[in-house]
Motif scaffolding. Structure first.
Motif, PDB file in Angstrom:
ATOM      1  N   SER A 253      56.239   2.792  -0.010  1.00 62.30           N
ATOM      2  CA  SER A 253      54.942   3.248   0.487  1.00 62.30           C
ATOM      3  C   SER A 253      55.090   4.388   1.486  1.00 62.30           C
ATOM      4  O   SER A 253      54.093   5.018   1.867  1.00 62.30           O
ATOM      5  CB  SER A 253      54.185   2.086   1.143  1.00 62.30           C
ATOM      6  OG  SER A 253      54.856   1.634   2.308  1.00 62.30           O
ATOM      7  N   SER A 254      56.325   4.661   1.914  1.00 60.19           N
ATOM      8  CA  SER A 254      56.543   5.765   2.849  1.00 60.19           C
ATOM      9  C   SER A 254      56.204   7.115   2.238  1.00 60.19           C
ATOM     10  O   SER A 254      56.107   8.113   2.957  1.00 60.19           O
ATOM     11  CB  SER A 254      57.994   5.773   3.337  1.00 60.19           C
ATOM     12  OG  SER A 254      58.889   5.970   2.249  1.00 60.19           O
ATOM     13  N   ILE A 255      56.015   7.165   0.921  1.00 53.16           N
ATOM     14  CA  ILE A 255      55.600   8.407   0.273  1.00 53.16           C
ATOM     15  C   ILE A 255      54.247   8.869   0.813  1.00 53.16           C
ATOM     16  O   ILE A 255      53.915  10.056   0.791  1.00 53.16           O
ATOM     17  CB  ILE A 255      55.550   8.226  -1.260  1.00 53.16           C
ATOM     18  CG1 ILE A 255      55.454   9.581  -1.955  1.00 53.16           C
ATOM     19  CG2 ILE A 255      54.389   7.336  -1.669  1.00 53.16           C
ATOM     20  CD1 ILE A 255      55.584   9.482  -3.452  1.00 53.16           C
ATOM     21  N   LEU A 256      53.461   7.926   1.333  1.00 59.07           N
ATOM     22  CA  LEU A 256      52.155   8.274   1.906  1.00 59.07           C
ATOM     23  C   LEU A 256      52.295   9.155   3.135  1.00 59.07           C
ATOM     24  O   LEU A 256      51.360   9.879   3.494  1.00 59.07           O
ATOM     25  CB  LEU A 256      51.391   6.998   2.270  1.00 59.07           C
ATOM     26  CG  LEU A 256      50.981   6.087   1.111  1.00 59.07           C
ATOM     27  CD1 LEU A 256      50.442   4.765   1.638  1.00 59.07           C
ATOM     28  CD2 LEU A 256      49.929   6.776   0.245  1.00 59.07           C
ATOM     29  N   TYR A 257      53.444   9.113   3.790  1.00 55.21           N
ATOM     30  CA  TYR A 257      53.621   9.872   5.028  1.00 55.21           C
ATOM     31  C   TYR A 257      53.796  11.365   4.773  1.00 55.21           C
ATOM     32  O   TYR A 257      53.922  12.146   5.730  1.00 55.21           O
ATOM     33  CB  TYR A 257      54.799   9.312   5.819  1.00 55.21           C
ATOM     34  CG  TYR A 257      54.551   7.912   6.295  1.00 55.21           C
ATOM     35  CD1 TYR A 257      53.641   7.651   7.312  1.00 55.21           C
ATOM     36  CD2 TYR A 257      55.187   6.827   5.688  1.00 55.21           C
ATOM     37  CE1 TYR A 257      53.385   6.355   7.733  1.00 55.21           C
ATOM     38  CE2 TYR A 257      54.929   5.528   6.104  1.00 55.21           C
ATOM     39  CZ  TYR A 257      54.037   5.298   7.126  1.00 55.21           C
ATOM     40  OH  TYR A 257      53.776   4.012   7.530  1.00 55.21           O
TER      41      TYR A 257
END
Length: 301
Positions: A253-257
């Motif tokens: 979910s760090s792709i959202l950053y």
């Protein structure tokens, strides 16, 4: 066909948010490709240790028993402290590595996108920037995290004040190829007259990303917690598969950053254009030129 996003232009609060999503939509495939090429190793490392931490937590929970009234003071007296170990340290280390890699990748991509006339760069072009700036951004990031943490401990107000200022330090360092000290001083000068626009755009984008991450993680976390409470102290194994998947998804979910980093980059371009008028002066200087100037020396990294 949608128009290309012009990075170097003055934007208000709404335009920064809108163009953040417009930029990621226009450049989704090439940007995500660069993201996984340059940040994938750190994501995998964080996911592995997160899964190991989840396995350790599941093992501790499944071996917890409420057999006697003194069980909390007996052999389980060190619970949950026995769950903490090297896994948490490695997750933190990979977080720092990923933090720097993501910033360098996205901001290098945006810099090259502007230099190429709103054309997505190739991974090998981004690599030239990445290897030049990564170490510098990594150690600068540690310093900024320490400074924000100290500000937050003493009072939240300085932390809220410094956050939007610190957010454009990396864009200045990478786009202007500057030192940390120069970027630190210039960030204060740029944000001084446009503090609320910068603060509002970065704050709203962080909230959006936080909510989106919760939406992704919440279902599997709820399943994990329900399994734990339904079988707590009964000797029924908590789902190991669910725990591992939860840890992996949390890291992915760090792709959202990518979104708040793009927002910070757009804030920088807007502030730089408003303060220095670099984009306008560049367009004026090109008026009447039949061909672009191609004899500029290439910068080496």
């Amino acid at each position: 066909m949608s128009s290309k996003i012009e990075l170097l232009k003055i934007r208000d609060f709404g335009e920064i948010i809108t163009d953040t999503f417009g930029f990621i939509r226009e450049n989704f495939k090439p940007l995500i490709k660069c993201f996984f090429i340059f940040c994938g190793f750190f994501l995998v490392g964080a996911a592995v240790f997160s899964a190991l931490e989840q396995v350790k937590a599941v093992h501790a929970i499944n071996n917890f028993r409420v057999d006697t009234p003194n069980s909390f003071l007996g052999r389980n007296s060190n619970y949950p402290f026995n769950m903490f170990g090297i896994e948490y340290l490695m997750i933190f280390i990979f977080y720092l590595l990923s933090f720097a890699a993501t910033h360098v990748t996205v901001l290098s991509y945006m810099c090259l996108y502007k230099e190429k006339g709103n054309i997505p760069p190739e991974p090998y072009e981004v690599w030239g920037y990445f290897k030049h700036f990564y170490i510098k951004v990594f150690f600068s990031g540690i310093l900024l995290i320490i400074m924000l943490s100290v500000a937050a401990v003493f009072c939240l107000v300085p932390a809220f004040y410094l956050a939007p200022i610190f957010s454009i330090i990396f864009p200045i360092m990478i786009i202007e190829n500057s030192s940390f000290g120069y970027a630190f001083n210039k960030s204060f000068k740029l944000v001084h007259k446009n503090f609320w626009t910068t603060f509002g755009a970065t704050f709203i984008m962080v909230i959006i990303v936080y909510v989106a991450a919760l939406v992704i993680i919440m279902p599997i976390s709820a399943l994990n917690l329900s399994s734990m409470f339904l079988h707590f102290g009964k000797g029924t194994p908590m789902s190991l598969t669910v725990a591992i998947i939860s840890g992996v998804i949390e890291q992915l979910s760090s792709i959202l950053y990518l979104l708040p980093i793009i927002t910070a980059g757009l804030c920088y371009f807007s502030l730089a254009e408003e303060t220095e008028g670099a984009g306008l002066m560049g367009r004026i200087s090109q008026m009447g030129n039949a061909t672009p100037e191609n004899n500029l020396p290439e910068e080496e990294y």
